[in-house]
Scaffold this motif. Structure first.
Motif, PDB file in Angstrom:
ATOM      1  N   ILE A 121     -46.789  32.851  11.763  1.00 16.47           N
ATOM      2  CA  ILE A 121     -46.319  31.734  10.951  1.00 16.47           C
ATOM      3  C   ILE A 121     -45.282  30.930  11.734  1.00 16.47           C
ATOM      4  CG2 ILE A 121     -45.075  31.107   8.841  1.00 16.47           C
ATOM      5  CD1 ILE A 121     -47.810  32.099   8.227  1.00 16.47           C
ATOM      6  N   PRO A 122     -45.440  29.602  11.839  1.00 16.08           N
ATOM      7  CA  PRO A 122     -44.414  28.798  12.525  1.00 16.08           C
ATOM      8  C   PRO A 122     -43.149  28.719  11.681  1.00 16.08           C
ATOM      9  CG  PRO A 122     -46.085  27.378  11.553  1.00 16.08           C
ATOM     10  CD  PRO A 122     -46.558  28.782  11.356  1.00 16.08           C
ATOM     11  N   GLN A 123     -41.998  28.911  12.322  1.00 14.95           N
ATOM     12  CA  GLN A 123     -40.718  28.906  11.616  1.00 14.95           C
ATOM     13  C   GLN A 123     -39.645  28.264  12.480  1.00 14.95           C
ATOM     14  OE1 GLN A 123     -40.355  33.157  10.826  1.00 14.95           O
ATOM     15  NE2 GLN A 123     -41.050  32.867   8.728  1.00 14.95           N
ATOM     16  N   LEU A 124     -38.647  27.669  11.838  1.00 13.55           N
ATOM     17  CA  LEU A 124     -37.497  27.094  12.514  1.00 13.55           C
ATOM     18  C   LEU A 124     -36.228  27.804  12.044  1.00 13.55           C
ATOM     19  CD1 LEU A 124     -38.261  23.250  12.193  1.00 13.55           C
ATOM     20  CD2 LEU A 124     -38.664  24.718  14.189  1.00 13.55           C
ATOM     21  N   SER A 125     -35.214  27.800  12.885  1.00 14.88           N
ATOM     22  CA  SER A 125     -33.942  28.406  12.488  1.00 14.88           C
ATOM     23  C   SER A 125     -33.366  27.714  11.257  1.00 14.88           C
ATOM     24  CB  SER A 125     -32.938  28.326  13.646  1.00 14.88           C
ATOM     25  OG  SER A 125     -32.716  26.979  14.031  1.00 14.88           O
ATOM     26  N   ILE A 126     -33.633  26.414  11.128  1.00 13.53           N
ATOM     27  CA  ILE A 126     -33.125  25.634   9.992  1.00 13.53           C
ATOM     28  C   ILE A 126     -33.598  26.222   8.671  1.00 13.53           C
ATOM     29  CG2 ILE A 126     -33.282  23.372   8.858  1.00 13.53           C
ATOM     30  CD1 ILE A 126     -33.538  22.240  11.789  1.00 13.53           C
ATOM     31  N   GLY A 127     -34.893  26.527   8.588  1.00 10.64           N
ATOM     32  CA  GLY A 127     -35.442  27.078   7.355  1.00 10.64           C
ATOM     33  C   GLY A 127     -34.835  28.415   6.988  1.00 10.64           C
ATOM     34  N   SER A 128     -34.546  29.245   7.994  1.00 16.11           N
ATOM     35  CA  SER A 128     -33.952  30.560   7.727  1.00 16.11           C
ATOM     36  C   SER A 128     -32.566  30.423   7.121  1.00 16.11           C
ATOM     37  CB  SER A 128     -33.870  31.381   9.019  1.00 16.11           C
ATOM     38  OG  SER A 128     -35.154  31.697   9.509  1.00 16.11           O
ATOM     39  N   TRP A 129     -31.747  29.533   7.676  1.00 13.98           N
ATOM     40  CA  TRP A 129     -30.386  29.393   7.166  1.00 13.98           C
ATOM     41  C   TRP A 129     -30.362  28.740   5.779  1.00 13.98           C
ATOM     42  CZ3 TRP A 129     -30.155  30.614  12.343  1.00 13.98           C
ATOM     43  CH2 TRP A 129     -29.076  31.404  12.733  1.00 13.98           C
ATOM     44  N   LEU A 130     -31.264  27.797   5.545  1.00 14.38           N
ATOM     45  CA  LEU A 130     -31.335  27.187   4.220  1.00 14.38           C
ATOM     46  C   LEU A 130     -31.748  28.220   3.167  1.00 14.38           C
ATOM     47  CD1 LEU A 130     -33.025  23.757   5.067  1.00 14.38           C
ATOM     48  CD2 LEU A 130     -30.677  24.102   4.268  1.00 14.38           C
ATOM     49  N   ALA A 131     -32.744  29.042   3.499  1.00 13.61           N
ATOM     50  CA  ALA A 131     -33.191  30.083   2.567  1.00 13.61           C
ATOM     51  C   ALA A 131     -32.091  31.106   2.343  1.00 13.61           C
ATOM     52  CB  ALA A 131     -34.447  30.761   3.112  1.00 13.61           C
TER      53      ALA A 131
ATOM     54  N   ASN B  54     -26.386  32.530  -2.968  1.00 20.60           N
ATOM     55  CA  ASN B  54     -26.015  31.886  -4.219  1.00 20.60           C
ATOM     56  C   ASN B  54     -26.711  32.550  -5.405  1.00 20.60           C
ATOM     57  OD1 ASN B  54     -26.909  29.092  -6.096  1.00 20.60           O
ATOM     58  ND2 ASN B  54     -24.781  29.703  -5.852  1.00 20.60           N
ATOM     59  N   ALA B  55     -28.002  32.874  -5.243  1.00 24.45           N
ATOM     60  CA  ALA B  55     -28.763  33.500  -6.330  1.00 24.45           C
ATOM     61  C   ALA B  55     -28.224  34.893  -6.638  1.00 24.45           C
ATOM     62  CB  ALA B  55     -30.243  33.578  -5.967  1.00 24.45           C
ATOM     63  N   MET B  56     -27.885  35.676  -5.607  1.00 20.72           N
ATOM     64  CA  MET B  56     -27.331  37.011  -5.846  1.00 20.72           C
ATOM     65  C   MET B  56     -26.008  36.918  -6.580  1.00 20.72           C
ATOM     66  SD  MET B  56     -28.300  39.346  -2.530  1.00 20.72           S
ATOM     67  CE  MET B  56     -27.435  38.347  -1.316  1.00 20.72           C
ATOM     68  N   PHE B  57     -25.174  35.979  -6.177  1.00 17.89           N
ATOM     69  CA  PHE B  57     -23.901  35.777  -6.875  1.00 17.89           C
ATOM     70  C   PHE B  57     -24.127  35.435  -8.336  1.00 17.89           C
ATOM     71  CE2 PHE B  57     -20.479  32.780  -8.155  1.00 17.89           C
ATOM     72  CZ  PHE B  57     -19.404  33.666  -8.116  1.00 17.89           C
TER      73      PHE B  57
ATOM     74  N   THR C  29     -23.009  37.758 -11.575  1.00 13.45           N
ATOM     75  CA  THR C  29     -22.014  37.207 -12.494  1.00 13.45           C
ATOM     76  C   THR C  29     -22.637  36.665 -13.779  1.00 13.45           C
ATOM     77  OG1 THR C  29     -22.092  35.072 -11.325  1.00 13.45           O
ATOM     78  CG2 THR C  29     -20.405  36.675 -10.635  1.00 13.45           C
ATOM     79  N   LYS C  30     -23.902  37.023 -14.005  1.00 16.33           N
ATOM     80  CA  LYS C  30     -24.611  36.687 -15.255  1.00 16.33           C
ATOM     81  C   LYS C  30     -24.801  35.184 -15.457  1.00 16.33           C
ATOM     82  CE  LYS C  30     -24.399  41.098 -16.072  1.00 16.33           C
ATOM     83  NZ  LYS C  30     -25.557  41.956 -15.771  1.00 16.33           N
ATOM     84  N   ARG C  31     -24.901  34.454 -14.371  1.00 17.64           N
ATOM     85  CA  ARG C  31     -25.209  33.030 -14.463  1.00 17.64           C
ATOM     86  C   ARG C  31     -26.728  32.840 -14.459  1.00 17.64           C
ATOM     87  NH1 ARG C  31     -20.296  33.205 -11.617  1.00 17.64           N
ATOM     88  NH2 ARG C  31     -18.855  31.470 -12.004  1.00 17.64           N
ATOM     89  N   HIS C  32     -27.148  31.638 -14.806  1.00 21.92           N
ATOM     90  CA  HIS C  32     -28.583  31.348 -14.882  1.00 21.92           C
ATOM     91  C   HIS C  32     -29.193  31.290 -13.488  1.00 21.92           C
ATOM     92  CE1 HIS C  32     -32.382  29.553 -16.086  1.00 21.92           C
ATOM     93  NE2 HIS C  32     -32.188  28.612 -15.183  1.00 21.92           N
TER      94      HIS C  32
END
Length: 270
Positions: free
Chosen positions: A223-233, A239-242, A246-249
């Motif tokens: 699969i072609p990948q860039l470092s940019i995509g890794s850091w954005l993900a 953020n999602a784990m936080f 903390t029981k946020r949506h």
């Protein structure tokens, strides 16, 4: 006579200052809570970047599982160095994380997850991040086991100029809703995302073009990948784990998060 500083004083000062710049964004109570959240990193490829982002944010308890070794092609989009080539990813990542925070609780296993060891490896964790390779149905099996154990699973994807995250929550929809076929699943996910945007009349020409070009490639090309995509993900994952802790949506599959640095249509420069 030289000034003598007791090691405990240094340790206490380090712990007080380490997350001081998280203030305004993260409360003291939240910072303390996330320290003990037990994160399972299934695969140490893209997870090598996610793990460091999470550790610097304040998640200090991680288990890393991967039987693969670093090769040259990892260096453009994963968190390894030239001197790491030929070494186990899980062990190398664990050592890197402990250099950043020697007090973190980091464990690693230089093994591949399979149907024989997954139950045992998954047990005892709060959140899992699934970056397993789709060379078998193991990513699907992993999600099913996590769902039974009431563990939310994050699925990050590197789309080159974009990072994508979708979350499978216990009892919710599984990724097999897209297709039960694990072969070329990353491509199936990209097409799923593209159909979503087309439904809402959002044009992402570069992603459509990338899907078309990759679909035409012959043989078993990675699969072609860039470092940019890794850091954005990675940013979306932390953020999602936080938010989960903390029981946020959070959005859960089939909804997703995606960030791209490209404008569409591209801005022209005179």
């Amino acid at each position: 006579m030289p000034l003598e500083i007791h090691p405990v004083t240094l340790h206490q000062k380090d712990m007080e200052e380490r997350y001081s710049r998280n203030r305004l964004y993260v409360s003291k109570e939240e910072q303390e809570t996330i320290k003990g959240v037990r994160i399972l990193l299934a695969g140490a490829g893209m997870n090598s970047i996610i793990a460091e982002c999470a550790l610097r944010f304040g998640f200090e308890c991680m288990t890393i599982i991967d039987g693969d070794k670093v090769d040259e092609s990892c260096l453009d989009h994963q968190n390894f160095t030239k001197s790491d080539v030929g070494k186990y990813k899980a062990e190398t990542l664990a050592k890197r994380l402990l250099k950043i925070n020697p007090n973190a609780n980091i464990t690693f296993h230089n093994i591949f997850l399979d149907t024989d060891n997954s139950e045992e490896m998954i047990e005892g964790h709060d959140i899992a991040i699934n970056t397993l390779d789709y060379d078998s149905d193991m990513p699907f099996v992993f999600d099913e086991i996590c769902s039974k154990k009431n563990i939310s699973v994050l699925h990050p994807y590197n789309f080159g100029w974009a990072g994508l995250l979708t979350i499978v929550k216990p009892g919710g929809y599984l990724l097999t809703e897209i297709t039960p076929d694990y072969r070329d699943f990353e491509l199936s996910m990209a097409k799923f995302v593209m159909r979503h945007f087309e439904f809402w009349n959002v044009q992402i020409d570069w992603l459509k073009d990338s899907i078309r070009k990759y679909s035409r490639e012959k043989g078993s090309m990675p699969i072609p990948q860039l470092s940019i995509g890794s850091w954005l993900a990675a940013s979306h994952c932390v953020n999602a784990m936080f938010n989960l802790v903390t029981k946020r949506h959070v959005r859960t599959f089939p909804k997703f998060y995606m960030s791209t640095i490209l404008e569409n249509p591209p801005m022209k420069v005179d």
